[in-house]
Design a protein around this motif. Structure first.
Motif, PDB file in Angstrom:
ATOM      1  N   ARG A  46       0.838  -1.340   0.143  1.00 32.15           N
ATOM      2  CA  ARG A  46      -0.115  -0.023   0.044  1.00 32.15           C
ATOM      3  C   ARG A  46       1.027   1.217  -0.001  1.00 32.15           C
ATOM      4  O   ARG A  46       1.950   1.231   0.578  1.00 32.15           O
ATOM      5  N   TYR A  47       0.208   2.580  -0.346  1.00 29.65           N
ATOM      6  CA  TYR A  47       0.724   3.484  -0.254  1.00 29.65           C
ATOM      7  C   TYR A  47       0.100   4.307   1.206  1.00 29.65           C
ATOM      8  O   TYR A  47      -1.064   4.163   1.089  1.00 29.65           O
ATOM      9  N   PRO A  48       0.887   4.378   2.120  1.00 24.49           N
ATOM     10  CA  PRO A  48       0.401   4.739   3.283  1.00 24.49           C
ATOM     11  C   PRO A  48      -0.269   6.022   3.575  1.00 24.49           C
ATOM     12  O   PRO A  48      -0.109   7.042   2.456  1.00 24.49           O
ATOM     13  N   ASN A  49      -1.556   6.077   4.253  1.00 23.27           N
ATOM     14  CA  ASN A  49      -2.054   7.299   4.369  1.00 23.27           C
ATOM     15  C   ASN A  49      -1.359   8.204   5.089  1.00 23.27           C
ATOM     16  O   ASN A  49      -0.790   8.048   5.991  1.00 23.27           O
ATOM     17  N   GLY A  50      -2.004   9.842   5.024  1.00 22.26           N
ATOM     18  CA  GLY A  50      -1.347  10.624   5.987  1.00 22.26           C
ATOM     19  C   GLY A  50      -2.394  10.671   7.031  1.00 22.26           C
ATOM     20  O   GLY A  50      -3.515   9.952   6.993  1.00 22.26           O
ATOM     21  N   LYS A  51      -2.319  11.814   7.701  1.00 25.40           N
ATOM     22  CA  LYS A  51      -3.231  11.890   9.115  1.00 25.40           C
ATOM     23  C   LYS A  51      -3.706  13.268   9.200  1.00 25.40           C
ATOM     24  O   LYS A  51      -2.935  14.211   8.834  1.00 25.40           O
ATOM     25  N   LEU A  52      -4.928  13.700   9.633  1.00 21.99           N
ATOM     26  CA  LEU A  52      -5.038  14.973   9.987  1.00 21.99           C
ATOM     27  C   LEU A  52      -4.371  15.376  11.280  1.00 21.99           C
ATOM     28  O   LEU A  52      -4.338  14.640  12.189  1.00 21.99           O
ATOM     29  N   HIS A  53      -4.073  16.657  11.376  1.00 27.03           N
ATOM     30  CA  HIS A  53      -3.439  16.802  12.654  1.00 27.03           C
ATOM     31  C   HIS A  53      -4.326  16.836  13.885  1.00 27.03           C
ATOM     32  O   HIS A  53      -5.617  16.977  13.592  1.00 27.03           O
ATOM     33  N   PRO A  54      -3.886  16.481  14.880  1.00 23.70           N
ATOM     34  CA  PRO A  54      -4.773  16.195  16.124  1.00 23.70           C
ATOM     35  C   PRO A  54      -5.581  17.437  16.403  1.00 23.70           C
ATOM     36  O   PRO A  54      -6.729  17.192  16.815  1.00 23.70           O
ATOM     37  N   ILE A  55      -5.053  18.576  16.195  1.00 18.27           N
ATOM     38  CA  ILE A  55      -5.798  19.648  16.669  1.00 18.27           C
ATOM     39  C   ILE A  55      -7.047  19.797  15.607  1.00 18.27           C
ATOM     40  O   ILE A  55      -8.108  20.135  16.205  1.00 18.27           O
ATOM     41  N   THR A  56      -6.963  19.479  14.296  1.00 20.96           N
ATOM     42  CA  THR A  56      -8.069  19.519  13.300  1.00 20.96           C
ATOM     43  C   THR A  56      -9.008  18.529  13.856  1.00 20.96           C
ATOM     44  O   THR A  56     -10.328  18.429  13.708  1.00 20.96           O
ATOM     45  N   GLN A  57      -8.522  17.141  14.112  1.00 26.06           N
ATOM     46  CA  GLN A  57      -9.424  16.258  14.520  1.00 26.06           C
ATOM     47  C   GLN A  57     -10.118  16.669  15.565  1.00 26.06           C
ATOM     48  O   GLN A  57     -11.389  16.217  15.764  1.00 26.06           O
ATOM     49  N   THR A  58      -9.576  17.263  16.705  1.00 24.86           N
ATOM     50  CA  THR A  58     -10.448  17.477  17.840  1.00 24.86           C
ATOM     51  C   THR A  58     -11.444  18.769  17.474  1.00 24.86           C
ATOM     52  O   THR A  58     -12.676  18.335  17.715  1.00 24.86           O
ATOM     53  N   LEU A  59     -11.148  19.626  16.749  1.00 26.98           N
ATOM     54  CA  LEU A  59     -11.748  20.657  16.375  1.00 26.98           C
ATOM     55  C   LEU A  59     -13.115  20.302  15.353  1.00 26.98           C
ATOM     56  O   LEU A  59     -14.138  20.628  15.494  1.00 26.98           O
ATOM     57  N   ASN A  60     -12.709  19.156  14.418  1.00 28.48           N
ATOM     58  CA  ASN A  60     -13.859  18.662  13.707  1.00 28.48           C
ATOM     59  C   ASN A  60     -14.961  17.866  14.536  1.00 28.48           C
ATOM     60  O   ASN A  60     -16.036  17.984  14.496  1.00 28.48           O
ATOM     61  N   GLU A  61     -14.498  17.178  15.624  1.00 29.73           N
ATOM     62  CA  GLU A  61     -15.311  16.236  16.184  1.00 29.73           C
ATOM     63  C   GLU A  61     -16.177  17.205  17.344  1.00 29.73           C
ATOM     64  O   GLU A  61     -17.203  17.091  17.163  1.00 29.73           O
ATOM     65  N   ILE A  62     -15.451  18.326  17.719  1.00 30.52           N
ATOM     66  CA  ILE A  62     -16.423  19.206  18.496  1.00 30.52           C
ATOM     67  C   ILE A  62     -17.202  20.003  17.505  1.00 30.52           C
ATOM     68  O   ILE A  62     -18.585  19.967  18.102  1.00 30.52           O
ATOM     69  N   THR A  63     -17.152  20.767  16.584  1.00 24.65           N
ATOM     70  CA  THR A  63     -17.891  21.245  15.853  1.00 24.65           C
ATOM     71  C   THR A  63     -19.127  20.527  15.294  1.00 24.65           C
ATOM     72  O   THR A  63     -20.155  20.804  15.141  1.00 24.65           O
ATOM     73  N   ASP A  64     -18.521  19.076  14.840  1.00 21.70           N
ATOM     74  CA  ASP A  64     -19.618  18.178  14.215  1.00 21.70           C
ATOM     75  C   ASP A  64     -20.655  17.944  15.631  1.00 21.70           C
ATOM     76  O   ASP A  64     -21.659  17.812  15.058  1.00 21.70           O
ATOM     77  N   ILE A  65     -20.348  18.018  16.737  1.00 16.97           N
ATOM     78  CA  ILE A  65     -21.288  17.706  17.815  1.00 16.97           C
ATOM     79  C   ILE A  65     -22.307  18.667  18.001  1.00 16.97           C
ATOM     80  O   ILE A  65     -23.381  18.772  17.813  1.00 16.97           O
ATOM     81  N   PHE A  66     -21.542  19.902  18.036  1.00 20.64           N
ATOM     82  CA  PHE A  66     -22.535  21.389  17.925  1.00 20.64           C
ATOM     83  C   PHE A  66     -23.448  21.117  16.956  1.00 20.64           C
ATOM     84  O   PHE A  66     -24.548  21.700  16.770  1.00 20.64           O
TER      85      PHE A  66
END
Ligand SMILES: [Zn+2]
Lengths: 793, 337
Positions: free
Chosen positions: B99-119
């Motif tokens: 495989r070609y490995p995936n990248g990752k979203l920055h942990p700040i973006t991950q946290t931000l996305n999860e929080i904004t999604d909840i609201f």
């Protein structure tokens, strides 16, 4: 601020242990940061009387002491404290005791003499940081007594983390008031009795206030014949448990009263006044004054001065002067209790860069009407503990009395805002518990005591009621309410899609500091109009980034230095461009950087060095997401190697740049491998994004493929070949795929072979071989004719 | 040529192919049937001699026979193939995947996305605001008195006398109130700045999420509802909540909210500094003075607002002990989330 638990118990009755008290106070907004036991380490420490003190034969600065612990017990202790002397009483730590720094006392030999314990300073006992000498114990206390019990050290210290609006809590009585509001038991304020002397203070000192706005009230008492010495232990203990250093009985008493009721006091050596006069006025800009910490300070007209009519004696509300400070020789003192306006104190503090316990209290807001209580309380203590004769009367200059504010409270409003069902009497009880004067009625009239300058509106009263009632008792509602339409913008959707696409291709998202180093920023963008911070934290964090590229290079540099083979990173973030006399322009960009080899660590692939085509791969992905075309055209961008430097455009609009980073730039970032960068205006891309795709019906007739390989001059770009193919073909040519580029055997030097797959299709019929042959031959002829291409079989 | 003869030929071929054990024998078989003079070839060539009315049927039979024999050949070649070329290959199922490995979203973006999604799911719309703000939006309109300590140069980055780098996302409240009439319900993430020396615990740049709701009859109970719902969605439905009175210039009453430590369940551990509680956000009812600045009538409307630090939440969730890691972007760090 720190206050001892025992002290609070003297001021208000309650039956709550220190830890529970901390939780309860925190729950009403008087946050307790920590609760510490004062005497946790004071086991095995007793009071010893030094009955002999002889020089140590082996060591000059040591003494051999005989310490008596009761009638028949004597111990030999080697001691180096400067104040050790026959007759004094001091704490003796016996073997097994644990001193500060976790030192366990043992009986040990010191230069040939066995020391059976340690005579201790306050610092060694962990009571304060005073290690100047042995702690002096009141001679009245019995030798051999347990120190903890004898000095009432079974106590806890509560450290408060108060919000800046709660100036009223910066004292023991202030905290006691909170406990009183919680428990309903009243505050027991200390009673004050003074046996005044015949001399009338008013005939001895005259007080005038020039700046009545900065100093609305100035009161003083005159106390003669005082004897400066050590404070009684109970006062020392109050100061120690509040983290305030003991100086002498006079200064300690002023500090004690401040801790007790929140009113800062100042004692002047009255004999150092050039005339018996106090004038409060603003300093002249540039005037010099030496404060009692020995620092000469340049004043401004933001500084309030206490003068004797001729010269300054103190900076009002912030710090006393060195010249008028109470010393061992002081006999007559002028005791000041004043009220200073918080904003003048704040400006003075900012100008001088000087804070103090007094300044903190005045700046947050003191009580103009506790001034006389504090003055009398301190005078009575000085009478009792410093042998002072208090002259009759107080000189009180208070030209415009500050009256308590009256507010109307609508109980219905309280319940409306909190969704509670509190009764009026419940609210009134809470307010009375906080020492507000309340007149019931449909609307409750509340008189706000002057120690609560933070309460000026009905909403402030609602907060007081809410916090004491308890946030936990306010119900939890579960309703959506309002509008339920929550549209998502195209930009939001595009951002998420794009980031997902990037990580799907192996790019890591990074988040870099948006404040950067001017040197690196101007190296990357020599013409950058960067926004500069007026007050940066350092010279290399001074500019707001005008581009994402320096940050990307920094991250590449950092990772390459860790032997990472594949660096693929991207960032979406704000950049700023300065404008004259206007707010900077903020825009969003996407930047990416690659360095090293692709798929560097998988056994199944042969790693290849990154190149421009990897960047183009990202462009193709973005094209697919956006459903519009992006083009790159050669350009001369300084940061890039001139053989590989491109503008990115769409419909003739420049939306970005990409290329191979120039060697000079790489050196500046200490990067040894090649780096390719791309940066695009994110807003421009998002704007063109169409959001969702629109269905086009699938073809009903089969596609027919024809392959063609052309051998052509190295300089001819594939784009031109495709263009010729498209021009020669008819509308049935749907797609041209480049499937091979080859240089080597069978291809002459200076040429390359490029292979294309042509896909033909028609919406309404199956194409015949004859139709396709026709078009195909035209394509071949054009390639030969226009580009001099040869066909490769 | 008859039907039975085609069937006979196939039956014979089937028995003969079994006997083929070498590639040479297989090749001989191929020539025998499909070679230029082979049986099937002859059959096809012979079609010209067949009566026209039978030609179609016979032709079909011959073609079918050819393909049946071809597939006998292919199967046999495949069966012999491995044995012929090399020694047998064992599949190494322990090799890493291709495989070609995936990248990752920055942990700040991950946290931000999860929080904004909840609201977002609770009816909050997303809004953004500028990072360079005026004193008015950052402080004045939010009821910070003119000499509030936060306005000091020691706490705030200034770029001119009046312009500064926003110290919180709260100015977005005022900007949105100016644009809209209630009801307004918004979640606003963004980058914020503080003039502070960089250390393991603080960084000059950080991220916040601001949320607010203004309407008729919005109460403190609604605030408690939405914050509790968020915290239990994000941290787990078994976390306990603690509401402590606090102070912010732009809300009154104000609160700080703690959750019971999700690592130790409130018993006390290193992450919660042995207190059992973790502070997650500050909030309160929007101060009437904020409404006054945007001409909302505080008697008609009420609202709540809350704000939280994304780095703090991400540090709690992932047990990260140094805030600088977020901005260093070491791939060995980013790869962990
Ligand atoms: Zn914990």
């Amino acid at each position: 601020m720190q206050i001892s638990y025992n002290w609070l118990r003297e001021l208000v009755e309650f039956d709550i242990d220190p830890h529970q008290l901390a939780i309860k106070l925190t729950s009403i907004g008087t946050a307790v940061e920590s609760v510490e036991s004062l005497a946790a380490n004071l086991d095995n420490v007793v009071i010893g009387k030094i009955v002999a003190c002889d020089p140590h034969p082996g060591k000059d600065n040591l003494k051999i002491c005989k310490v008596e612990l009761g009638r028949d017990i004597q111990m030999t202790v080697v001691c180096g404290a400067p104040n050790v002397r026959i007759g004094m009483k001091a704490p003796l730590a016996l073997p097994g005791a644990v001193l500060s720094g976790n030192v366990t006392v043992q009986s040990i030999e010191k230069f040939g003499v066995v020391s059976e314990g340690v005579l201790c300073s306050q610092a060694e006992l962990g009571l304060s940081d005073d290690h100047s000498g042995l702690m002096e114990i009141d001679p009245a206390i019995k030798s051999g007594a347990d120190l903890k019990t004898a000095l009432n050290l079974e106590d806890h210290i509560l450290s408060f983390d108060l919000t800046p609006n709660r100036a009223d809590c910066l004292s023991a009585i202030g905290i006691a008031r909170e406990i009183s509001a919680l428990t309903g038991s009243p505050i027991k304020r200390p009673s004050v009795e003074i046996k005044e002397a015949a001399e009338q203070a008013a005939t001895q000192v005259e007080i005038g206030i020039e700046d009545t706005e900065g100093c609305p009230r100035y009161a003083a008492r005159l106390i003669r014949g005082i004897k400066v010495g050590r404070s009684p232990w109970w006062i020392q203990q109050r100061l120690l448990t509040s983290g305030i250093r003991c100086i002498n009985n006079i200064v300690d008493i002023t500090n004690f009263v401040m801790l007790e009721c929140g009113q800062p006091l100042h004692a002047f050596d009255f004999d150092n006044f050039s005339q018996p006069k106090v004038v409060v006025k603003r300093a002249r800009a540039g005037e010099m004054f030496t404060t009692l910490d020995g620092v000469q300070r340049k004043l401004s007209d933001d500084v309030l001065l206490i003068t004797d009519g001729n010269g300054p004696v103190a900076i009002g509300g912030i710090m006393g002067g060195q010249f008028s400070e109470v010393s061992d020789k002081t006999v007559n003192i002028l005791l000041e209790s004043a009220y200073f306006n918080s904003s003048i104190i704040r400006r003075g503090r900012k100008h001088l860069g000087l804070t103090s316990e007094a300044q903190t209290r005045f700046e947050r807001g003191a009580d103009p009407n506790v001034v006389l209580f504090a003055l009398d309380r301190a005078a009575s203590l000085m009478e009792k503990y410093a042998g002072g004769k208090v002259s009759a009367g107080t000189v009180d200059c208070y030209p415009n009395k500050i009256e308590p504010l009256k507010l109307e409270l609508r109980p219905s409003r309280v319940n409306q805002l909190l969704k509670t069902e509190m009764s009026s009497p419940t609210m009134i009880d809470i307010l009375k518990g906080l020492e507000f004067k309340v007149t019931p009625g449909k609307n409750v009239t509340v008189e706000i005591p002057t120690f609560r300058p933070d309460i000026t509106r009905e909403i402030d009263l609602i907060e007081e009621i809410a916090r004491v009632y308890g946030y936990d008792r306010i119900p939890v509602a579960m309703r959506a309410g309002g509008n339920l339409v929550v549209a998502r913008s195209v930009t939001e959707i595009f951002t998420q899609c794009l980031k997902q696409a990037m990580i799907g291709q192996g790019y890591y998202e990074i988040v870099t500091n948006s404040i950067g180093d001017p040197k690196l920023i101007s190296l990357v963008d020599p013409d950058a109009k960067a926004v500069e911070i007026v007050n940066p934290i350092s010279e290399d964090l001074k500019w707001l980034r005008p581009s994402l590229l320096p940050g990307l290079l920094g991250v590449v540099s950092q990772n390459v230095s860790h032997q990472v083979r594949t660096v693929k990173v991207f960032e979406v973030g704000t950049v700023m461009a300065a404008r004259t006399d206007e707010a900077p322009i903020e825009s969003q960009r996407i930047g990416l950087a690659i360095s090293g080899t692709d798929s560097g660590e998988n056994w199944a692939f042969h790693p290849q060095e990154f190149g421009l085509h990897d960047l183009q791969g990202v462009l193709d992905t973005i094209e697919e997401l956006l459903r519009f075309k992006l083009q790159i055209t050669p350009s001369k961008i300084p940061i890039f190697d001139q053989s590989c430097s491109f503008d990115i455009t769409t419909d003739g609009t420049n939306v970005g740049r990409c290329g191979k980073v120039a060697a000079t730039i790489l050196r500046a970032f200490s990067i040894k491998s090649d780096v390719y960068l791309m940066e695009m205006d994110f807003d421009q891309l998002a704007e063109r994004s169409s959001g969702y795709g629109t269905y086009v019906s699938l073809p009903r007739f089969p596609a027919i493929e024809r392959d063609i390989a052309v051998v052509i001059d190295e300089a001819v770009q594939s784009g031109s070949i495709v263009k010729v193919i498209n021009q020669a073909a008819d509308e049935n040519l749907r797609k041209v795929i480049v499937w091979d580029v080859y240089r080597g055997k069978q291809v002459p030097v200076g040429k390359k072979s490029v292979a294309y797959r042509l896909i033909f299709q028609n919406e309404s019929k199956t194409l015949t071989d004859g139709e396709i042959d026709n078009v195909f031959n035209k394509i071949v002829d054009s390639l030969k004719g226009e580009l001099g291409a040869e066909l490769r079989s | 040529m008859s039907e039975s003869s085609a069937a006979d030929i196939l039956a014979r071929a089937q028995s003969e192919i079994v006997a083929c054990q070498t590639p040479e024998q297989v090749e001989a078989f191929r020539i025998q049937y499909l070679g230029k003079k082979g049986i099937v070839t002859a059959m096809l060539k012979g079609l010209a001699d067949v009566a026209p009315d039978q030609r179609k049927v016979i032709g079909q039979q011959a073609n079918e026979l050819r393909s049946q024999i071809e597939s006998l050949l292919t199967d046999k070649q495949a069966a012999l193939g491995g044995a012929r070329s090399k020694s047998p290959i064992t599949i190494d199922y322990t090799l890493p995947g291709k495989r070609y490995p995936n990248g990752k979203l920055h942990p700040i973006t991950q946290t931000l996305n999860e929080i904004t999604d909840i609201f977002h799911g609770m009816g909050f719309e997303i809004a953004l605001g500028p990072e360079v703000e005026t004193e008015h939006y950052n402080f004045g309109s939010l009821n910070f008195p003119p000499d509030h300590p936060a306005r000091d140069m020691q706490d705030t980055f200034y770029i001119s006398k009046d312009l500064l780098l926003r110290t919180h996302t709260s100015p977005i409240q005022v900007r949105e109130f100016e644009k809209k009439k209630p009801p307004v319900r918004i979640i606003a993430p963004g980058r914020t700045y503080r003039q502070e020396a960089i250390s393991a615990r603080s960084y000059c740049v950080f991220h916040q999420v601001e949320g607010f709701y203004v309407d008729r009859d919005v109460t403190f109970a609604d605030l408690k509802g939405v914050i509790n719902a968020f915290a239990q969605t994000y941290f787990g439905s078994d976390v306990k909540m603690r509401w402590r009175p606090s102070f912010f210039p732009f809300t009154e009453p104000s609160a700080e909210v703690d959750i019971s430590c999700f690592l130790c369940g409130g018993k006390g551990c290193r992450i919660c500094k042995h207190e059992g509680w973790l502070e997650i956000l500050g909030c309160g009812m929007i101060d009437p003075n904020v409404f006054a600045a945007v001409n909302y009538d505080p008697e008609e409307y009420s609202g709540y607002a809350f704000g939280m630090g994304i780095e703090r939440i991400a540090m709690l969730r992932h047990q990260i002990d140094d805030i600088r890691l977020f901005f260093e972007n070491d791939l060995r760090f980013l790869n962990q989330f």
